[in-house]
Scaffold this motif. Structure first.
Motif, PDB file in Angstrom:
ATOM      1  N   LEU A   1       8.358  51.884  18.491  1.00 32.51           N
ATOM      2  CA  LEU A   1       7.171  51.480  19.243  1.00 32.51           C
ATOM      3  C   LEU A   1       7.521  50.404  20.272  1.00 32.51           C
ATOM      4  CD1 LEU A   1       4.482  51.366  16.414  1.00 32.51           C
ATOM      5  CD2 LEU A   1       4.781  53.130  18.171  1.00 32.51           C
ATOM      6  N   LEU A   2       8.402  49.473  19.879  1.00 35.68           N
ATOM      7  CA  LEU A   2       8.809  48.422  20.809  1.00 35.68           C
ATOM      8  C   LEU A   2       9.542  49.009  22.016  1.00 35.68           C
ATOM      9  CD1 LEU A   2       9.116  45.434  21.516  1.00 35.68           C
ATOM     10  CD2 LEU A   2      11.197  45.395  20.119  1.00 35.68           C
ATOM     11  N   LEU A   3      10.462  49.936  21.755  1.00 35.73           N
ATOM     12  CA  LEU A   3      11.208  50.558  22.848  1.00 35.73           C
ATOM     13  C   LEU A   3      10.282  51.360  23.764  1.00 35.73           C
ATOM     14  CD1 LEU A   3      14.399  51.786  20.943  1.00 35.73           C
ATOM     15  CD2 LEU A   3      14.196  49.841  22.505  1.00 35.73           C
ATOM     16  N   LEU A   4       9.304  52.033  23.172  1.00 33.73           N
ATOM     17  CA  LEU A   4       8.369  52.808  23.982  1.00 33.73           C
ATOM     18  C   LEU A   4       7.454  51.900  24.800  1.00 33.73           C
ATOM     19  CD1 LEU A   4       7.433  55.687  21.529  1.00 33.73           C
ATOM     20  CD2 LEU A   4       8.733  55.879  23.657  1.00 33.73           C
ATOM     21  N   LEU A   5       7.088  50.750  24.255  1.00 34.24           N
ATOM     22  CA  LEU A   5       6.297  49.793  25.035  1.00 34.24           C
ATOM     23  C   LEU A   5       7.095  49.294  26.236  1.00 34.24           C
ATOM     24  CD1 LEU A   5       4.494  47.652  22.311  1.00 34.24           C
ATOM     25  CD2 LEU A   5       3.404  49.059  24.085  1.00 34.24           C
ATOM     26  N   VAL A   6       8.380  49.015  26.011  1.00 34.52           N
ATOM     27  CA  VAL A   6       9.240  48.595  27.125  1.00 34.52           C
ATOM     28  C   VAL A   6       9.335  49.712  28.171  1.00 34.52           C
ATOM     29  CG1 VAL A   6      11.591  47.955  27.774  1.00 34.52           C
ATOM     30  CG2 VAL A   6      10.554  46.979  25.715  1.00 34.52           C
ATOM     31  N   LEU A   7       9.490  50.958  27.694  1.00 34.31           N
ATOM     32  CA  LEU A   7       9.551  52.096  28.612  1.00 34.31           C
ATOM     33  C   LEU A   7       8.258  52.233  29.405  1.00 34.31           C
ATOM     34  CD1 LEU A   7      10.858  54.690  29.712  1.00 34.31           C
ATOM     35  CD2 LEU A   7       9.950  55.897  27.704  1.00 34.31           C
TER      36      LEU A   7
ATOM     37  N   SER B   1       3.460  59.273  19.732  1.00 32.47           N
ATOM     38  CA  SER B   1       3.053  60.265  20.724  1.00 32.47           C
ATOM     39  C   SER B   1       2.190  59.652  21.812  1.00 32.47           C
ATOM     40  CB  SER B   1       2.284  61.409  20.053  1.00 32.47           C
ATOM     41  OG  SER B   1       3.131  62.197  19.258  1.00 32.47           O
ATOM     42  N   ALA B   2       1.290  58.751  21.423  1.00 30.35           N
ATOM     43  CA  ALA B   2       0.419  58.119  22.409  1.00 30.35           C
ATOM     44  C   ALA B   2       1.227  57.340  23.441  1.00 30.35           C
ATOM     45  CB  ALA B   2      -0.589  57.207  21.708  1.00 30.35           C
ATOM     46  N   LEU B   3       2.174  56.528  22.979  1.00 25.66           N
ATOM     47  CA  LEU B   3       2.989  55.741  23.907  1.00 25.66           C
ATOM     48  C   LEU B   3       3.911  56.632  24.737  1.00 25.66           C
ATOM     49  CD1 LEU B   3       3.945  52.618  21.746  1.00 25.66           C
ATOM     50  CD2 LEU B   3       2.384  52.714  23.693  1.00 25.66           C
ATOM     51  N   MET B   4       4.491  57.638  24.102  1.00 21.18           N
ATOM     52  CA  MET B   4       5.386  58.533  24.828  1.00 21.18           C
ATOM     53  C   MET B   4       4.616  59.344  25.872  1.00 21.18           C
ATOM     54  SD  MET B   4       8.138  61.248  23.255  1.00 21.18           S
ATOM     55  CE  MET B   4       8.831  59.951  22.227  1.00 21.18           C
ATOM     56  N   GLY B   5       3.424  59.827  25.511  1.00 17.70           N
ATOM     57  CA  GLY B   5       2.612  60.560  26.465  1.00 17.70           C
ATOM     58  C   GLY B   5       2.179  59.705  27.633  1.00 17.70           C
ATOM     59  N   ALA B   6       1.871  58.431  27.361  1.00 14.81           N
ATOM     60  CA  ALA B   6       1.482  57.521  28.438  1.00 14.81           C
ATOM     61  C   ALA B   6       2.616  57.344  29.441  1.00 14.81           C
ATOM     62  CB  ALA B   6       1.066  56.175  27.844  1.00 14.81           C
ATOM     63  N   SER B   7       3.821  57.051  28.948  1.00 18.26           N
ATOM     64  CA  SER B   7       4.974  56.876  29.843  1.00 18.26           C
ATOM     65  C   SER B   7       5.290  58.161  30.596  1.00 18.26           C
ATOM     66  CB  SER B   7       6.196  56.435  29.035  1.00 18.26           C
ATOM     67  OG  SER B   7       5.974  55.206  28.391  1.00 18.26           O
ATOM     68  N   PHE B   8       5.199  59.285  29.892  1.00 13.09           N
ATOM     69  CA  PHE B   8       5.515  60.570  30.509  1.00 13.09           C
ATOM     70  C   PHE B   8       4.615  60.853  31.709  1.00 13.09           C
ATOM     71  CE2 PHE B   8       4.587  65.187  30.675  1.00 13.09           C
ATOM     72  CZ  PHE B   8       5.851  65.662  31.000  1.00 13.09           C
ATOM     73  N   LEU B   9       3.311  60.684  31.549  1.00  9.73           N
ATOM     74  CA  LEU B   9       2.410  61.037  32.648  1.00  9.73           C
ATOM     75  C   LEU B   9       2.471  60.014  33.772  1.00  9.73           C
ATOM     76  CD1 LEU B   9       0.620  63.394  33.269  1.00  9.73           C
ATOM     77  CD2 LEU B   9      -1.358  62.057  32.523  1.00  9.73           C
ATOM     78  N   VAL B  10       2.765  58.759  33.457  1.00  3.73           N
ATOM     79  CA  VAL B  10       2.963  57.771  34.521  1.00  3.73           C
ATOM     80  C   VAL B  10       4.138  58.178  35.400  1.00  3.73           C
ATOM     81  CG1 VAL B  10       3.705  55.402  34.986  1.00  3.73           C
ATOM     82  CG2 VAL B  10       1.890  55.831  33.323  1.00  3.73           C
ATOM     83  N   LEU B  11       5.241  58.601  34.775  1.00  6.87           N
ATOM     84  CA  LEU B  11       6.418  59.022  35.543  1.00  6.87           C
ATOM     85  C   LEU B  11       6.160  60.329  36.289  1.00  6.87           C
ATOM     86  CD1 LEU B  11       9.235  58.182  32.954  1.00  6.87           C
ATOM     87  CD2 LEU B  11       8.689  56.959  35.070  1.00  6.87           C
ATOM     88  N   VAL B  12       5.435  61.256  35.676  1.00  9.72           N
ATOM     89  CA  VAL B  12       5.109  62.518  36.338  1.00  9.72           C
ATOM     90  C   VAL B  12       4.232  62.264  37.553  1.00  9.72           C
ATOM     91  CG1 VAL B  12       3.784  64.658  36.102  1.00  9.72           C
ATOM     92  CG2 VAL B  12       5.418  64.001  34.337  1.00  9.72           C
TER      93      VAL B  12
END
Length: 377
Positions: free
Chosen positions: A34-40, A323-334
């Motif tokens: 979760l920490l790494l995904l928050l940084v991402l 999944s929530a954090l990963m989905g957030a980063s994914f759509l921001v980058l997309v």
């Protein structure tokens, strides 16, 4: 709403790759993830705010954001660190709300994908593939065309999208049943068929409503777009996502139980019919809200949950927040790619997610023996 049942714990789905190794991971691995995904997410958001047709320095972004959050807001002609009114407009009024909405929608669609795959025990389930997003689009466009549901005021489009998503979900689920059992093949075929039919209904409404403005709305809801996002659009999706995710986390053990099948879940004291009914409502509300503000963005709910389960296993206490954090980063980058790759033109977000999700879907079909969760329904 509260899920019924006295389920204590079902830690993983049968048949998942590497399930025992994942379950033996140390408790701190989730916190680290979760920490790494928050940084991402923070890094992705900074890149999305900084890069664009007018590139900015990271220090400029930080100055504007810190002044807004800590310094009582930006004042024109106040000599605040050389931050011009143009910089303020670009960072705070244009890019910041867009990035936040992308994070909310990405997180919401990823969570919906996780829940739908658990509900139907099929790794290919997601709101776009099963026609739920198309149903939400029909509801949203119907409100725009005919002014229905006016009694709910500014939330009319969201209410229409919610009703459309709920009806589409119920219809697909009913068609996928055969002799009281849910069949994976019928589920996918029903979802694709209902999705195409509802896309036709959306086009029919647009062409017969007599409003040319609906043509642009149709493009938004069929391909997805985060352009022209305003701060006022963030409140409702943030509230729905927060409450929905909280409720789902409280039901994580019940979701785990669904992975072993209805008969196994019943032996654990779970009322699967009642739980699925509640999940239908929550999934439809989340999908309808996200589609109402961003359009029908496909494949986020397919790609992100699958990757998440490969990383942290099948326990929904882990899968949902990751999944929530990963989905957030994914759509921001997309979204960043959608507005920069072909600058000065801007692609709909759904075009990029389809280019990513299509090959991923084919790969999943090819690797069907690693189906998540729990094998075929």
């Amino acid at each position: 709403m509260a899920a019924s049942g006295g389920v204590q714990a079902v830690s993983h789905a049968p048949g998942c790759d590497g399930q025992h190794e994942r379950q033996r991971r140390k408790p701190w691995s989730l916190a680290l993830c979760l920490l790494l995904l928050l940084v991402l997410l923070l890094a992705s958001s900074l890149a999305a705010i900084t890069w664009g047709s007018a590139s900015l320095h990271a220090s400029t972004v930080w100055s504007v954001v810190s002044q807004q959050l800590l310094g009582g807001g930006w004042q024109p002609d106040a000599g605040q660190g050389g931050i011009s009114q143009q910089h303020y407009q670009i960072v705070w009024m244009v890019r910041m709300p867009r990035v936040l909405l992308a994070a909310l929608v990405g997180a919401g669609l990823a969570v919906v994908g996780v829940v739908m795959q658990a509900m139907v025990r099929n790794p290919l389930a997601d709101p776009y593939m099963l026609g739920v997003s198309s149903g939400a689009s029909v509801g949203a466009v119907s409100v725009l065309a005919y002014g229905s549901l006016a009694m709910v005021g500014i939330y009319a489009i969201t209410a229409g999208a919610f009703v459309g998503a709920l009806l589409a979900t119920a219809l697909v689920y009913a068609l996928a049943q055969q002799q009281g059992r849910l069949h994976a093949t019928r589920l996918i075929l029903s979802g694709v068929a209902i999705g195409y039919m509802l896309m036709g209904v959306t086009s029919l409404i647009t062409l017969t409503a007599g409003q040319r403005e609906l043509a642009n709305a149709l493009l938004t809801w069929t391909l997805g777009s985060l352009a022209a996002t305003q701060w006022s659009a963030l409140g409702l999706p943030a509230a729905v996502l927060g409450l929905g995710l909280l409720w789902l986390l409280l039901c994580a053990r019940q979701l785990n139980a669904l992975l072993i099948g209805d008969e196994g879940a019943a032996t654990l004291g779970l009322n699967t019919a009642s739980l699925r009914l509640q999940l239908f409502v929550v999934v439809s509300l989340l999908t309808g809200t996200m589609v109402a503000v961003s359009g029908a963005i496909g494949f986020v709910g397919l790609v992100i949950p699958h990757i998440t389960r490969m990383l942290v296993g099948s326990d929904h206490r882990r899968v949902l927040p990751v999944s929530a954090l990963m989905g957030a980063s994914f759509l921001v980058l997309v979204d960043l790619a959608a507005r920069t790759w072909f600058s000065p033109s801007e692609l709909p977000v759904g075009v990029i997610t389809s280019l990513i999700g299509g090959p991923f879907f084919i790969w999943m079909l090819w690797r069907r023996t690693t189906a998540i969760p729990g094998g075929s329904a």
